[in-house]
Enzyme design. Structure first.
Site, PDB file in Angstrom:
ATOM      1  CG  HIS A 192     -24.034 -24.644 -35.023  1.00 24.87           C
ATOM      2  ND1 HIS A 192     -23.276 -23.581 -35.437  1.00 24.87           N
ATOM      3  CD2 HIS A 192     -24.606 -24.263 -33.859  1.00 24.87           C
ATOM      4  CE1 HIS A 192     -23.396 -22.592 -34.574  1.00 24.87           C
ATOM      5  NE2 HIS A 192     -24.184 -22.983 -33.611  1.00 24.87           N
ATOM      6  CD  GLU A 427     -34.654 -17.176 -20.502  1.00 25.58           C
ATOM      7  OE1 GLU A 427     -34.427 -17.634 -21.631  1.00 25.58           O
ATOM      8  OE2 GLU A 427     -35.640 -16.450 -20.234  1.00 25.58           O
ATOM      9  CG  ASP A 451     -31.148 -16.495 -23.676  1.00 25.77           C
ATOM     10  OD1 ASP A 451     -30.286 -16.112 -24.487  1.00 25.77           O
ATOM     11  OD2 ASP A 451     -32.355 -16.535 -23.957  1.00 25.77           O
ATOM     12  CB  CYS A 498     -35.560 -25.973 -20.242  1.00 25.64           C
ATOM     13  SG  CYS A 498     -35.651 -24.181 -20.112  1.00 25.64           S
TER      14      CYS A 498
END
Length: 566
Positions: A192, A427, A451, A498
């Site tokens: 992260h 997704e 996703d 994306c």
């Protein structure tokens, strides 16, 4: 001059002066007292107060990060809050205090065990250990009333920050105007902290290893995040090469070496990200997340506010296309004033287009009004609109009917408008299986790999316990991408991507070979991806992609593609 190697996280270069950040030095625990001398009730009260204070800190950090790097990247702090309230961790810490362990020692002991468990795992899951450290250090600072000796938010200009590791909180607090680069002993590209560094456009090399510890504070360093190197005491020629690379113009449009054109667009999650995307040479916006307009406020944005935000983005990209995603909340994105229902598994619940069509049709229609008006007043840029989390053809039909109805209302009111190109997000596995029919109904498909990976692999992307499963290089995910592009190839629709995967230059050849017409990513990676595209022979790339699609494991895929990663 000597060169240290690591993993390039942000494909930029910077030169500056080394400064070490050692926050652990400020968290020395006092000597552990005898259990009989410890008041367990008092320690539990201290711990409860510290958790409350840290919870407030985490929420403030999330809000600051959202304003600087976008809602998507700031979502990590919601995972931190989950760690803070993890019942197993909390119960174990409270049990230790009841047995005579002071609160700071109980926190340190229990988090150390959890961190060790994560570090023993493979791939991205091991990198979640840094998120645990972030929460642990916050708790310890609250319990010890300690402040870090180095304020990462107030570093002198030209600093190259060196550290054992950086937590997401540390990284989100950095000032890109002051920090010329980051280099860490440990860490990976998907951590992260690394993702936030990319969003801040700070040159970064992670996982340099023990050799970094030999670098003294005050040393001149060049951090090259493209090649994954840290140059100690760089000479004039090396500095000049870095400067030249930084100022090399980004080509407006690119094609593969054998002439296949690929659009390289930017993902944008706030108004502040629009100008940097244009400066980095993005061919428009492939994902304009509208959630930032709805979050951190007491009521929904007006039609006028949404219209102004979209037209501003269109003005920044004359001659290009801006793809706006309609409101995508639910799941990991909560909007207090919408009073969304509590769900046991919100990622499989009412989110995305489901909320827009069923629960908040008024918000959806207001947004469509703003978008159709912007389509007529966007200057030379083209507006496109896409709907998130589609899983049924009836959803597409209903959304398209809503567009027509709003257009009819605007026509009746005499309000200038235009109907933009319309697409859907791929997704869900359902959207993959329906890709051919979807592509017949709309102008384009955009694959959201974050996703899509989550749903194909049945692995909640916010659940660290299954992080090893959330892997876009799993053959099943690659086959889902391939099936989508193959189905769309039989229609007039184009296909983009994306998700985070699109911005990894190491995967560009694979994605081009799989038939993507557009790749959309964090703006900082646009130049590196464009450079990579120009080197690709698409025919040879397709042969390697076919080998990858035939693989049964991630390890086999990595081997076929010649990737150097865990």
């Amino acid at each position: 001059m000597r060169t240290l190697t690591g993993v390039g996280s942000t494909p930029l270069s910077g030169v500056g002066t080394a400064r070490w950040y050692r926050p652990e030095a400020d968290l020395t625990l006092p000597e552990r007292p005898a259990p009989a001398t410890v008041d367990g009730d008092a320690e539990r009260a201290r711990f409860a107060a510290a958790r409350d204070a840290v919870r407030d800190d985490i929420r403030e950090a999330r809000d600051r990060a959202a304003a600087r790097v976008g809602e998507e990247e700031a979502a990590v702090f919601e995972a931190h809050e989950q760690f803070l309230d993890d019942p197993e961790l909390v119960d174990d810490i409270e049990a230790a205090m009841a047995e005579g362990t002071p609160a700071p020692h109980a926190v340190s002991d229990r988090f150390a065990a959890a961190i060790e468990q994560f570090e023993a795992l493979d791939g991205p899951m091991a990198e979640r250990a840094d998120d645990l450290r972030d929460v642990r250090d916050r708790l310890l600072r609250a319990l010890l009333d300690a402040a870090p000796g180095t304020d990462v938010a107030d570093l002198p200009p030209g600093t190259v920050l060196l550290a054992e590791r950086l937590t997401p909180s540390d990284t989100a607090a950095l000032d890109p105007a002051a920090v010329a680069g980051i280099a860490t002993v440990t860490g990976g590209r998907t951590a992260h902290a690394a993702i936030i560094a990319r969003s801040l456009s700070i040159p970064a090399v992670v996982g340099v290893g023990e050799s970094l510890r030999d670098v003294d504070a005050g040393t001149d360093l060049l951090v090259d995040g493209s090649d994954g190197r840290v140059v100690v005491d760089p000479d004039a020629a090396t500095r000049e090469q870095a400067d030249t690379a930084a100022t090399t113009p980004v080509p407006d449009r690119v094609s593969t070496a054998d002439g296949v054109p690929i659009t390289v667009a930017a993902n944008v999650g706030s108004e502040a990200e629009v100008a940097p995307a244009a400066e980095r040479g993005a061919d428009g916006i492939g994902l304009f997340r509208t959630e930032f307009l709805f979050l951190d406020r007491e009521s929904p944005p007006t039609e006028a506010e949404q219209y102004e935000a979209v037209t501003a983005a269109l003005s920044a990209f004359p001659g290009e296309q801006v793809v706006v995603r309609t409101l995508d909340v639910g799941g990991d994105k909560r909007v207090p004033y919408l009073d969304l229902p509590a769900e046991s598994n919100p990622f499989l619940g009412r989110r995305g287009i489901r909320l827009s069509l069923d629960d908040h049709r008024d918000l959806f229609e207001t947004q469509l009004r703003a978008l159709l008006r912007a389509a007529a007043h966007g200057g030379d840029a083209d507006l496109a609109v896409m709907f998130p989390l589609v899983s049924r053809m009836t959803e597409v039909e209903s959304a398209l009917s809503a567009v027509d109805a709003v257009a009819a209302d605007l026509e009746a009111e005499g309000v200038p408008h235009a109907i933009p190109d319309v697409g859907v997000m791929v997704e869900t596995p359902a959207a993959v299986f329906l890709a051919g029919r979807l592509a017949d109904a709309v102008d384009f498909l955009s694959i959201g790999t974050n996703d899509l990976t989550q749903y194909v692999m049945a692995a909640d992307r916010e659940n660290d316990g299954v992080a090893a499963y959330h892997d876009p290089l799993h053959p099943a995910v690659l086959r889902a991408v391939d099936r989508t592009t193959a189905a769309a190839a039989e229609t007039d629709a184009w296909v983009g991507m994306c998700g985070e995967m699109a911005g990894d230059p190491a995967l560009t050849e694979l994605l081009v070979a799989l038939g993507l017409d557009e790749l959309s990513m964090s703006a900082v990676t646009v130049p590196a991806v464009k450079t990579r595209i120009r080197q690709i022979d698409s025919a040879a790339a397709r042969a390697r992609a076919d080998e990858a699609l035939a693989c049964e494991t991630r390890a086999e895929v990595v081997d076929v593609l010649g990737l150097d990663r865990d």
